[in-house]
Design an enzyme around this catalytic site. Structure first.
Site, mmCIF file in Angstrom:
data_model
loop_
_atom_site.group_PDB
_atom_site.id
_atom_site.type_symbol
_atom_site.label_atom_id
_atom_site.label_comp_id
_atom_site.label_asym_id
_atom_site.label_seq_id
_atom_site.Cartn_x
_atom_site.Cartn_y
_atom_site.Cartn_z
ATOM 1 N N HIS A 133 0.627 -1.267 -0.055
ATOM 2 C CA HIS A 133 0.050 0.062 -0.072
ATOM 3 C C HIS A 133 0.812 1.303 -0.133
ATOM 4 O O HIS A 133 0.283 2.529 -0.461
ATOM 5 C CB HIS A 133 -1.148 0.180 1.272
ATOM 6 N N HIS A 170 -6.465 -7.241 0.473
ATOM 7 C CA HIS A 170 -6.836 -5.884 0.054
ATOM 8 C C HIS A 170 -6.208 -5.646 -1.329
ATOM 9 O O HIS A 170 -5.268 -6.216 -1.764
ATOM 10 C CB HIS A 170 -5.965 -5.080 1.098
HETATM 11 ZN ZN LIG Z 1 -4.161 -7.279 3.235
#
Ligand SMILES: [Zn+2]
Length: 377
Positions: A133, A170
């Site tokens: 991320h 995610h």
């Molecule tokens: Zn994750």
């Protein structure tokens, strides 16, 4: 198959804090379980001690400003300055040794790429990596330094063509964003839909731009997606795209927060689905830099990555957890009795809903990306 496991006991010196969902101690638990099964003594494998990344390597992707702030923040600089860069109380806390931890997690991923490119290993596994991320100048989603992006950039600088496959629950937003405009990297992410989960992106219509159009692939899935639907979607999308793209190296983010018992997410995988995916990745027979990722239930992390490492080495494991590990693991939060999950029963309606959504997404991808030539048949 020659494999390399990159690790250091020094990971255990760092901690996001007892209230944070990402506990670095899960890496030690994984390493100990792998060791207890004898999987570091195989003739095909080598253990490689992690080295720190250099500042120059961080700068392959991150901005000078951000790297400086990260370093200063880790030494106790004023919180106000750090806040602008996503650092501070909450998801991306400032903890003791944050800078050194980031250098280690990133260094191990670059080592993996080096081992694979130099022909020292066919598969290298860095369980500390996969922090997908982090953005160029901002920490995000428990990630400070984006080791997958840095590793891919390092591979590109050696003239390699790279496929990035992300199976974390995610969306791999930081990696997608870094390569959104290029056709030298294909990024493929299977994840829980951004309608339900952080970071709220990764929809099927996000496909890249300019030269990169058709080289960012997203397979968003509904809560309650089970092994069967997940494997179906994986099989429909990933092998055909990889065959067409013909990468020199594959970098994978193997987050295990897709499991039904993960406290942060809503997909419903078990060890059965996860191991089938790992087998499928191995069978693609592409030089492979495997990275860790999310996973917030300790037992799942240790068991799943142990199973993954066994598959990478072509070893079948007993289901019974080795006794000496149990004694060590229980105080650290390991509760499971067996290596593999039992079959899971999911309410029929939710299961069906997740299946229909997966079919809709896969059909959409086939109509758009596949039909434009970046994929077959
Ligand atoms: Zn994750």
């Amino acid at each position: 198959m020659r494999t390399a496991f990159i690790y250091t006991d020094r990971y255990a010196d760092y901690d996001y804090g007892p209230a944070h969902p990402l506990r670095i101690i899960r890496l030690k638990l994984t390493y100990e379980l792998i060791k207890a099964y004898g999987l570091l003594d195989l003739p095909s494998t080598r253990f490689v001690e992690t080295r720190k990344a250099t500042e120059e390597e961080l700068l392959l992707f991150h901005s000078r400003d951000y790297v400086d702030v990260l370093k200063r923040a880790s030494q106790g600089s004023p919180a106000g300055e750090a806040f602008v860069y996503g650092l501070g109380p909450g998801d991306n806390p400032l903890f003791d040794g944050l800078w050194k931890w980031s250098l280690l997690a990133t260094g191990a991923s670059i080592q993996g790429a080096q081992l694979v490119v130099e022909g020292e290993a066919d598969i290298a596994f860095n369980i500390a990596g996969g922090l997908h991320h982090a953005l160029r100048d901002r920490a995000s989603g428990f990630c400070y330094v984006n080791d997958p992006v840095i590793t891919i950039l390092w591979l590109l600088s050696r003239g390699k063509r790279v496929a990035y496959i992300d199976i974390d629950a995610h969306h791999g937003d930081g990696v997608q964003r870094a390569f959104y405009g290029t056709d030298r990297v294909i990024t493929i992410s299977l994840h829980e839909s951004g309608n339900f989960l952080f970071p709220g992106s990764g929809f099927e219509y996000e496909m890249g731009e300019g030269d990169g159009k058709g080289y960012s692939i997203n397979v968003p899935l509904y809560p309650f997606t089970d092994d069967e639907t997940y494997l179906w979607a994986f099989e429909e999308v990933i092998p055909p795209l990889i065959r067409e793209f013909k990468p020199d190296v594959m970098v994978t983010q193997l987050g295990v927060d897709t499991f039904y018992s993960d406290p942060l997410t809503h997909l419903c995988l078990t060890t059965r689905g996860f191991t089938k995916v790992i087998e499928r990745l191995r069978d693609l027979s592409i030089p492979w830099v495997a990275l860790g990722g999310g996973g917030y239930e300790f037992g799942n992390v240790a068991r799943a990555w142990t199973l993954a490492w066994a598959i990478m080495n072509g070893v079948e494991l007993e289901d019974e957890i080795p006794g000496p590990f149990e004694e060590m693991g229980r105080p650290l939060g390991f509760r499971e009795d067996t290596l593999r999950d039992l079959p899971l029963s999911i309410p029929q309606g939710r299961r069906q809903e997740a299946r229909m959504e997966a079919e809709r997404v896969v059909n959409y991808l086939k109509k758009t990306i596949f039909s434009k030539g970046q994929g077959c048949p």
